[in-house]
Design an enzyme around this catalytic site. Sequence first.
Site, mmCIF file in Angstrom:
data_model
loop_
_atom_site.group_PDB
_atom_site.id
_atom_site.type_symbol
_atom_site.label_atom_id
_atom_site.label_comp_id
_atom_site.label_asym_id
_atom_site.label_seq_id
_atom_site.Cartn_x
_atom_site.Cartn_y
_atom_site.Cartn_z
ATOM 1 N N LYS A 40 0.841 -1.194 0.000
ATOM 2 C CA LYS A 40 0.000 0.000 0.000
ATOM 3 C C LYS A 40 0.880 1.250 0.000
ATOM 4 O O LYS A 40 1.886 1.315 0.725
ATOM 5 C CB LYS A 40 -0.906 0.013 1.233
ATOM 6 N N ASP A 42 -0.708 0.045 -4.408
ATOM 7 C CA ASP A 42 -2.135 0.376 -4.334
ATOM 8 C C ASP A 42 -2.302 1.636 -3.493
ATOM 9 O O ASP A 42 -1.960 1.653 -2.309
ATOM 10 C CB ASP A 42 -2.889 -0.787 -3.702
ATOM 11 N N ASP A 81 -14.408 -6.985 -9.557
ATOM 12 C CA ASP A 81 -14.740 -7.681 -8.309
ATOM 13 C C ASP A 81 -16.166 -8.208 -8.418
ATOM 14 O O ASP A 81 -17.107 -7.446 -8.594
ATOM 15 C CB ASP A 81 -14.613 -6.677 -7.155
#
Length: 376
Positions: free
Chosen positions: A168, A197, A272
Site C-alpha cells: 500500500k 495500491d 470484483d
Amino acid sequence: MAKITSVDVLQADLKPKVKRTDAIQSFETQETPIVRITDADGATGTGYSYTIGTGGSSVCRLIDDHLAPLLIGREAEAIEAIWRALFFRVHATTVGALTSIALAAIDTALWDLRARKTGLPLHRLAGGAKEAIDLYSTEGGWLHMDEAELVEEAVKAKEAKFGGTKIKVGRPHVAEDMRRLALVRDAVGPAFEIMTDANQGLTLDEAVRRARHFESLDIAWFEEPIHADDVGAHRRLARSTAIPIAIGESLYSLSQFKDYLEAGACSIVQVDVGRIGGITPWLKVAHLCEAFNVPVAPHFLMELHLGLTCAVPNSRWLEYIPQLDLVTTAPIRIVDGRAIPSDAPGLGIDWDFAALERLIVHRSSHGAAPGLVPPL
C-alpha cells in the site's frame, strides 16, 4: 428446469484476520450477506458478497424487501433473465455499491445452484480456460506496517513461491513510499513482482509525481491512484507513465469498464464479483477486457474469484487475502505459488455452517419452503 421455491437471507460478520489499513480507510469487518436459493427439485445454491464494515444491514434489507420476493416461482436456470429483472426492479438505486452487492449475493447463489445441478465446478461451467492461477499476496503490505515487517512479509511470500506482493502506498510524502518500496525491492530482487495500491488517495498531479518515482523500481502496477469516477484523470496518468494502471474494485457496471477501456485509461482490470453484481456481469467484463487485450486480476474474494480466473483466458493474477477459511472446512489448494480450483460441483466453497451459525447477525426466509440453515 425447476422453479425457485424458497430464498433465505443471512448476514454473517467476519473479523479481519489481520489489521488492514490503506491510504483512506481501515477494514473494520467483513459484513457478509449470504443468500441460499432452493428450487422445486430440492437443490440449493449458496451465494455471497461483502462490505468492509458498513452497509451490510442495508444490503440485506434491499434483498428482503425488493429482490428476494421476485425470485419465488422463477425458473432458477434463467440466470440472465433473473439478473436483468432484478436490476430493473431497483433501477432507481443503480449504478451503486449497495445494489450491486445485493445482486451479487443472489447471482452467485444461482450460479452455485446451476453448477451443483449440472455436476460441474464453476471454473469449467463458466469457461474452463485454465487449471491454475498465479498468486500474489496482499496481507503483508498494509500501510500501517513498518519497514522491517514489509520486508519480512515480502520475503515470506517469495519463499512460498508466490509471484508477487502488494504494498500500500499513500504515505504523506513520496519519499516515504519510495523508501518502503525500495527496501522490499532490495530484499526480493528484480524478478519478484511488487504491486502498489493507493486506494484512490491521490490527486492527479501527485499520482503523476509518484509514478515517475516508482518507475525506477519496476513495479507491476499502480492501483487505484485517483478517485475511480475520474476516467479522464486516469487516462492522463496512463499516458504519463510506463507503469501499468490498475482499476476496477470501485466500479459497478459493465459500462464503466467500457469507458475506461475505450479511453485507454487502464491496462489491468480488477473487476470484483461482489462489486459488479455477480458472476453474470463479471464474465461480461472479463470478456470485454479480452477484446481490448487487457488482463484481469480480480480484487478480494479469492475463494470465489479462483474459479472465475480459471474460467477465462485473460486472467493474470489471483489476490491472496484469505477470509472465508473462518467459515469453510478447507482452504484453497496452493501448489508452488499457484491456486488450483476445486473440482467439486459448485462455486468451490465448502461452507462450515456450524461455524457460520455463530456469526449470524441477520436471518430471514422467503417462499413456500423457508429455512436457511437449521440452527446448529
